[in-house]
Enzyme design. Structure first.
Site, PDB file in Angstrom:
ATOM      1  CE1 TYR A  66     -52.178  31.140 -21.919  1.00  0.00           C
ATOM      2  CE2 TYR A  66     -54.266  32.402 -21.919  1.00  0.00           C
ATOM      3  CZ  TYR A  66     -53.284  31.245 -21.470  1.00  0.00           C
ATOM      4  OH  TYR A  66     -53.792  30.751 -20.570  1.00  0.00           O
ATOM      5  CG  HIS A 186     -47.260  28.433 -13.668  1.00  0.00           C
ATOM      6  ND1 HIS A 186     -47.783  27.958 -14.813  1.00  0.00           N
ATOM      7  CD2 HIS A 186     -47.535  29.896 -13.608  1.00  0.00           C
ATOM      8  CE1 HIS A 186     -48.291  28.865 -15.497  1.00  0.00           C
ATOM      9  NE2 HIS A 186     -48.366  30.215 -14.742  1.00  0.00           N
TER      10      HIS A 186
END
Length: 224
Positions: A66, A186
């Site tokens: 992230y 995903h």
């Protein structure tokens, strides 16, 4: 970069002397000097610090960390306590709730999984702030391919979860007949409804481990 000092060290030691890794070490060091990079230096190798090689039961493969403040801490899909739960992790929690009836927790801190033998590996281990995939191609993929190959060499039962196309491209590296490889789209909101929801991976993993005499993973993350 923080040192690896557990039983991963002899496994990965050969990589550290290779030219690509020397170049990677210099590049990453310069990136931290020039600007904000995530995760913090000392957290880059947390996936290995928290899950020793001998204890690996499950490999979950992510992409890159992230890229916002207070999020990445070296485990794929996990964020530090206090950070908002990212959309992909919300979908992971939804799938877990559907499979097991688990309560959706109020945080995205997944260290509990790592402590039980879930190696939570990104294929790229660093990223510039607010610039996803900015460290693609600098050498991390070569290093984490070596990690994936090392997991493939583990003789006991291991479950490997490959979510999304980039992770799925590693399928050809995995040929250990004692392992279970699970693939799906995903968990991102862009693709979760195309097959991640309903994949049953967490229950399939535990059923596989239990059938081979290995203790299952407690996937429930508690509230903080």
């Amino acid at each position: 970069m923080g040192a690896i000092d557990n039983d991963w060290l002899p496994v990965l030691q050969p990589e550290f002397g290779k030219p690509y890794y020397r170049d990677l070490f210099v590049t990453v060091g310069n990136e931290y000097k020039k600007g904000v990079v995530y995760p913090p230096k000392q957290d880059i190798f947390n996936a290995f610090h928290f899950t020793s090689y001998k204890d690996v039961k499950v490999l979950i493969l992510g992409q890159d960390p992230y890229h916002g403040p207070g999020q990445a801490h070296g485990l794929c899909f996990s964020v530090l306590p206090g950070a908002d739960i990212p959309p992909s992790l919300k979908n992971i929690y939804k799938e877990l709730s559907d499979e097991y009836g688990y309560k959706i927790p109020n945080n995205g801190y997944l260290k509990k999984w790592a402590d039980q033998g879930v190696l939570m590996l990104n294929t790229i281990l660093t990223v510039r702030a607010h610039s996803p995939m900015s460290h693609k191609g600098i050498g991390w993929e070569t290093f984490t391919d070596a990690v994936i190959k090392a997991v493939n060499d583990i003789p006991g039962p291991v479950v490997i979860m490959l979510w999304g196309r980039p992770a799925g491209e590693k399928r050809g590296m995995l040929d250990n007949p004692d392992h279970l490889v699970l693939t799906s789209p995903h968990p991102s909101p862009l693709s979760a409804s195309r097959g991640f929801f309903g994949c049953g991976h967490f229950k399939k993993a535990n059923d596989f481990l239990t059938a081979r005499g290995v203790s299952p993973i407690d996937w429930q993350i508690e509230d903080i």
